[in-house]
Design a protein around this motif. Sequence first.
Motif: not given
Lengths: 322, 431
Positions: B50-59
Amino acid sequence: MNQLQVLVKIIPQLLSDGLALGFVYAIVALGYTMVYGILEFINFAHSELFMFGAFVGTEVLLLLKSAGILADMSPTVALLLSMLVAMIFSGALGVTVDRVAYRPVRSAPKLVPFISAIGVSFILQDLVRMVEEAKNGKFYLNAPTLFTNRITLAPNMVVPEKTLYIVGLCLLMMVALTLFVSKNKWGKAMRAVAQDRETARLMGINVDKVIALTFLIGAALGGAAGTLFSVQYGSISPYSGFVLGMKAFTAAVFGGIGKIPGAMLGGILLGLIEVFGASFLGALTGGVFGSEYKDVLAFAILILILIFKPSGLLGKPVGEKV
Amino acid sequence: MAQHPLRPGPAAFDGKTFAVKDWIVLGLMAVVILAAPLWLMADKGNSVAFIAFLASLLCVYRLRVPAWLRLLLAVVDLAVVMPLVGASSGTFAHVATVICMYGVLALGLNIVVGFTGLLNLGYAAFYAVGAYTYAIFASTQARNFMPFGVYPLSGNWFWLFLLLAMLVSGFVGFLLGLPVLRLKGDYLAVVTLGFAEIIRLLFNNLSKPVNITNGPMGITPIQPPMIFSLRLDKPVHYYVIVLALLLLTFVVVRNLQNSRIGRAWVAIREDELVARTMGVPVVRMKLLAFSIAAGLAGMMGVVFAAMQSYVDPTSFTFMESIVILCMVILGGTGSMTGVIIGALAVIVLQLQILKDASSYLTSLTTAGILNLPSWLNPAKYERLIFGLILVLMCIFRPNGLIPEKRVLQIKEKLGLKPKADAGGNAASKEG
């Protein structure tokens, strides 16, 4: 009107409670007002220096108690000792906070140091709680009872001994501070820096040192007030600084921020208003608004003063610098 | 230096060559953007995913590809992946909802603090007004004092109350602003703080003589929103509602920012005296900023009350106002995407990282591997962390992680290099 008659009977009692609270406000307000006078900056973390001092002072008393000395020594000496230690610790913390969190942002826009101060206040609350929880398993402290006597001042006025000590010690600190600021060379430097920082620098005053001194004195006074508060009310928590700090700030604004006599006057008046207001509010409004509205009263006073007389009781209105 | 792939720009791959390092970064980002949602879809309960997913939004936000592609990726992530994940994992839907809610709140506070330059330390008060407006009428509470009507109102009223609470809060903001807006800087901040405390104490004590707010006990249960007879009480429902509100707010505020009003706000922030001299109606513009921000908070209060199905005064303390202020300052005062990212960072820290860390440490303690005393529980140190964020940001990056574009442009024109780029793309590291 029976209720009012009862209230009239307890007026002397209210007067002594109000004065004790008011002097504590006044001493804390001095810290706000001195810093504001020099930096035009509301030291939001000052309430935490007060709280820190209260914890240090109470811990000293508890230490004396656990060592078994407290019962043998005179309560006056114990109070003075704990106050002194609290003043040293709080003063040192005040200077450190200024050095670490305020000096780097001194030239930034006005709101930046204020926000930094809010941050410091939160950090200190949690740090004190952490240490207390690690040490005692709970985050609040109960102060040992120092004074139990009650003294009859007048036929209708029986005052706890500790109230007299608080009022006396606060008066002493006020006189000492006034003398320091008006007679001492450093006091003169403080007044000069408050008047015009740049010119003071040109006249050879070490401005950073004077500012550090201001924080030292303000914070030490806050620490002393903290110890007195904890002795008067018996307990202290890491979060009790916030509301008291807000009220002390109200007192400083009430008297005219930046003015040392103003803070004293404002503090005493606010303490009296709060204590009397808490008792009379219920009677005057027929029980609709009880004493639970006393904080509302204090904050409402703050807002009203700022709207109608932002320069306070003793201050002069200042024009806008362009 | 070649244009960096991590900084958003108008055109992509415009003929300038990337360094090898930049290609590697770009490749890594592409992998994250594609892999993280898939990972989360495959393992819907995994909080690291989930945190990786949120980070991918930042990317996605940082990727230098055409805007339509970024938009497409964001829409797929937010409107397809997240609801699907949310439908099976309520916790993540809840976290995403809270992020969007605080995104709206941060956008609102940003109008006052970021655009107009007024420090409002009592923002939670307006949030409280909105929450109580809905809570009182969508529970049995209103029976105590309303002479007519049947309470609780059904959840269909939720939609009307979004608007109604916005008006009520906006009006309260207007009433407060009327006398206090002539105060300057930190005086204004202290008055708003005092006002917020008064509001909270009123809600805490208005249980007599007429029981309006039920005092410290709070109000519960509160009707969830409904569409006709469909009850929208699952976390994923709230997510969709709040996402829509966030997008709506974003568009409205962006248009305001680029209008005459927005320019007037910035003019007041930069120099009030000059703005007044140039004919900006300072008082009216400040009032407008104050009321719009208050209205947005009121609207979110309704969602909050419905989602929790419980309101009490402790939800609207000074801490709450500070958390929202933290988001604005962390993200970059005045920068709209910045404050939303600030909201994301703070909420993920609060609801995901701190909670996960403390439950992980607790599990270690129960397993007997590590003896962690309860006072070291990381969940207890929210204040410390927010305090540190405030102080460090003030000292090192007073403009926030993603500084306002207008400031950057002005600095560029004046020949001042924006600080963010001076230290080897510090911005991209922290984004």
